[in-house]
Design an enzyme around this catalytic site. Structure first.
Site, PDB file in Angstrom:
ATOM      1  N   HIS A  35       0.841  -1.191   0.000  1.00  0.00           N
ATOM      2  CA  HIS A  35       0.000   0.000   0.000  1.00  0.00           C
ATOM      3  C   HIS A  35       0.883   1.251   0.000  1.00  0.00           C
ATOM      4  O   HIS A  35       0.391   2.357   0.192  1.00  0.00           O
ATOM      5  CB  HIS A  35      -0.912   0.008   1.234  1.00  0.00           C
ATOM      6  CG  HIS A  35      -2.004  -1.027   1.186  1.00  0.00           C
ATOM      7  ND1 HIS A  35      -1.751  -2.378   1.246  1.00  0.00           N
ATOM      8  CD2 HIS A  35      -3.349  -0.908   1.073  1.00  0.00           C
ATOM      9  CE1 HIS A  35      -2.896  -3.048   1.182  1.00  0.00           C
ATOM     10  NE2 HIS A  35      -3.878  -2.167   1.075  1.00  0.00           N
ATOM     11  N   ASN A  36       2.189   1.050  -0.197  1.00  0.00           N
ATOM     12  CA  ASN A  36       3.169   2.137  -0.160  1.00  0.00           C
ATOM     13  C   ASN A  36       3.401   2.639  -1.582  1.00  0.00           C
ATOM     14  O   ASN A  36       3.913   1.910  -2.440  1.00  0.00           O
ATOM     15  CB  ASN A  36       4.476   1.612   0.451  1.00  0.00           C
ATOM     16  CG  ASN A  36       5.539   2.688   0.578  1.00  0.00           C
ATOM     17  OD1 ASN A  36       5.881   3.356  -0.381  1.00  0.00           O
ATOM     18  ND2 ASN A  36       6.082   2.832   1.780  1.00  0.00           N
TER      19      ASN A  36
ATOM     20  N   LYS B  13       7.142   2.545  -2.888  1.00  0.00           N
ATOM     21  CA  LYS B  13       7.603   1.215  -3.282  1.00  0.00           C
ATOM     22  C   LYS B  13       6.965   0.785  -4.599  1.00  0.00           C
ATOM     23  O   LYS B  13       7.620   0.189  -5.464  1.00  0.00           O
ATOM     24  CB  LYS B  13       7.261   0.189  -2.193  1.00  0.00           C
ATOM     25  CG  LYS B  13       8.192   0.220  -0.998  1.00  0.00           C
ATOM     26  CD  LYS B  13       7.890  -0.934  -0.057  1.00  0.00           C
ATOM     27  CE  LYS B  13       8.815  -0.926   1.145  1.00  0.00           C
ATOM     28  NZ  LYS B  13       8.542  -2.066   2.056  1.00  0.00           N
TER      29      LYS B  13
ATOM     30  N   ASP C  46       9.800  -6.880   1.295  1.00  0.00           N
ATOM     31  CA  ASP C  46       9.990  -6.511   2.697  1.00  0.00           C
ATOM     32  C   ASP C  46      11.416  -6.039   2.821  1.00  0.00           C
ATOM     33  O   ASP C  46      12.357  -6.743   2.427  1.00  0.00           O
ATOM     34  CB  ASP C  46       9.717  -7.669   3.653  1.00  0.00           C
ATOM     35  CG  ASP C  46       9.444  -7.147   5.062  1.00  0.00           C
ATOM     36  OD1 ASP C  46       8.474  -6.387   5.233  1.00  0.00           O
ATOM     37  OD2 ASP C  46      10.213  -7.467   5.991  1.00  0.00           O
TER      38      ASP C  46
ATOM     39  N   GLY D 118      11.221   7.121   3.347  1.00  0.00           N
ATOM     40  CA  GLY D 118      11.735   6.344   4.471  1.00  0.00           C
ATOM     41  C   GLY D 118      13.034   6.919   5.012  1.00  0.00           C
ATOM     42  O   GLY D 118      13.163   8.124   5.246  1.00  0.00           O
TER      43      GLY D 118
ATOM     44  N   HIS E   6      19.191  -1.692  -2.839  1.00  0.00           N
ATOM     45  CA  HIS E   6      18.976  -3.050  -2.344  1.00  0.00           C
ATOM     46  C   HIS E   6      17.861  -3.730  -3.122  1.00  0.00           C
ATOM     47  O   HIS E   6      17.920  -4.925  -3.394  1.00  0.00           O
ATOM     48  CB  HIS E   6      18.635  -3.005  -0.853  1.00  0.00           C
ATOM     49  CG  HIS E   6      17.564  -2.006  -0.490  1.00  0.00           C
ATOM     50  ND1 HIS E   6      17.618  -0.678  -0.839  1.00  0.00           N
ATOM     51  CD2 HIS E   6      16.399  -2.145   0.188  1.00  0.00           C
ATOM     52  CE1 HIS E   6      16.552  -0.047  -0.383  1.00  0.00           C
ATOM     53  NE2 HIS E   6      15.792  -0.904   0.230  1.00  0.00           N
TER      54      HIS E   6
END
EC number: 3.6.1.66
Length: 209
Positions: free
Chosen positions: A15-16, A19, A75, A167, A194
């Site tokens: 829901h981000n 991302k 994640d 973030g 990453h």
């Protein structure tokens, strides 16, 4: 070799919005039509795992089961060596909930301040080595799954710098650079992040014929 993930609809189990933008940009060249769990109105499952892989698989399987489509979950988090790898899987929790633009959100400046405060408590000579970790989990409605792990090493800086990330990006300086992730053009960040490292492994294993 037959690719694991065929071109077509793929649910991104997030829901981000930040991302989703990054993942969509990375997958577009491979013929994937990305929809987010948020766009489909899917609930967010409880992330009860103690590792990035466990939480990514929880989210991917929840979206695949609810949508009947393959799902990809991310994640990821910041791991600080001097803090024993914290915040790690609790990266988002350190931001806590805070009002943002009229709805629930997270206070990332507060989270960055927590990390800096804990390092300050350890003394001025404390090493500031850290890394962003990312696990991508693919899940299919029939229960199949695949996991891909990536990492971006770096150091922490203070105060935060830059406006193009999200973030903890404004305090993370990737190895070999003097700019934070939030000061990098998004395309440049995509190449060294990453998430990009994890995606390179996903591409070679799941998206290449």
């Amino acid at each position: 070799m037959t690719r694991l993930l065929q071109p077509g609809k793929l649910v991104i189990a997030t829901h981000n919005a930040g991302k989703l933008r990054e993942i969509r940009a990375l997958l577009e060249p491979y013929g994937m039509d990305c929809l987010s769990a948020g766009e489909l109105g899917l609930p967010e499952p409880a992330e009860t795992g103690t590792t990035f892989a466990e939480n990514a698989l929880i989210k991917a399987h929840a979206s695949a089961s609810a949508s009947g489509l393959p799902a990809l979950a991310d994640d990821s988090g910041l791991c600080v060596a001097a803090l024993g790898g914290a915040p790690g899987v609790y990266t988002a929790d350190w931001a806590e909930a805070a009002p943002f633009e009229g709805g629930p959100g997270r206070d990332w400046y507060m989270a960055m301040g927590k990390v800096e405060g804990k390092l300050a408590e350890l003394g001025p000579d404390t090493l500031r080595d850290c890394w962003f970790a990312c696990v991508l989990a693919l899940a299919w409605p029939d229960g199949r799954e695949a996991v891909f792990e990536g990492r971006a090493p770096g150091t922490l800086t203070w105060p935060p710098r830059g406006t193009m990330g999200f973030g903890y990006d404004p305090v993370f300086v990737p190895s070999g650079d003097s700019r934070t992730f939030a000061e990098l053009d998004p395309a440049e960040k995509h190449r060294i992040s990453h998430r990009a490292d994890a995606f390179s492994k996903l591409v070679s294993s799941a998206l290449m014929d």
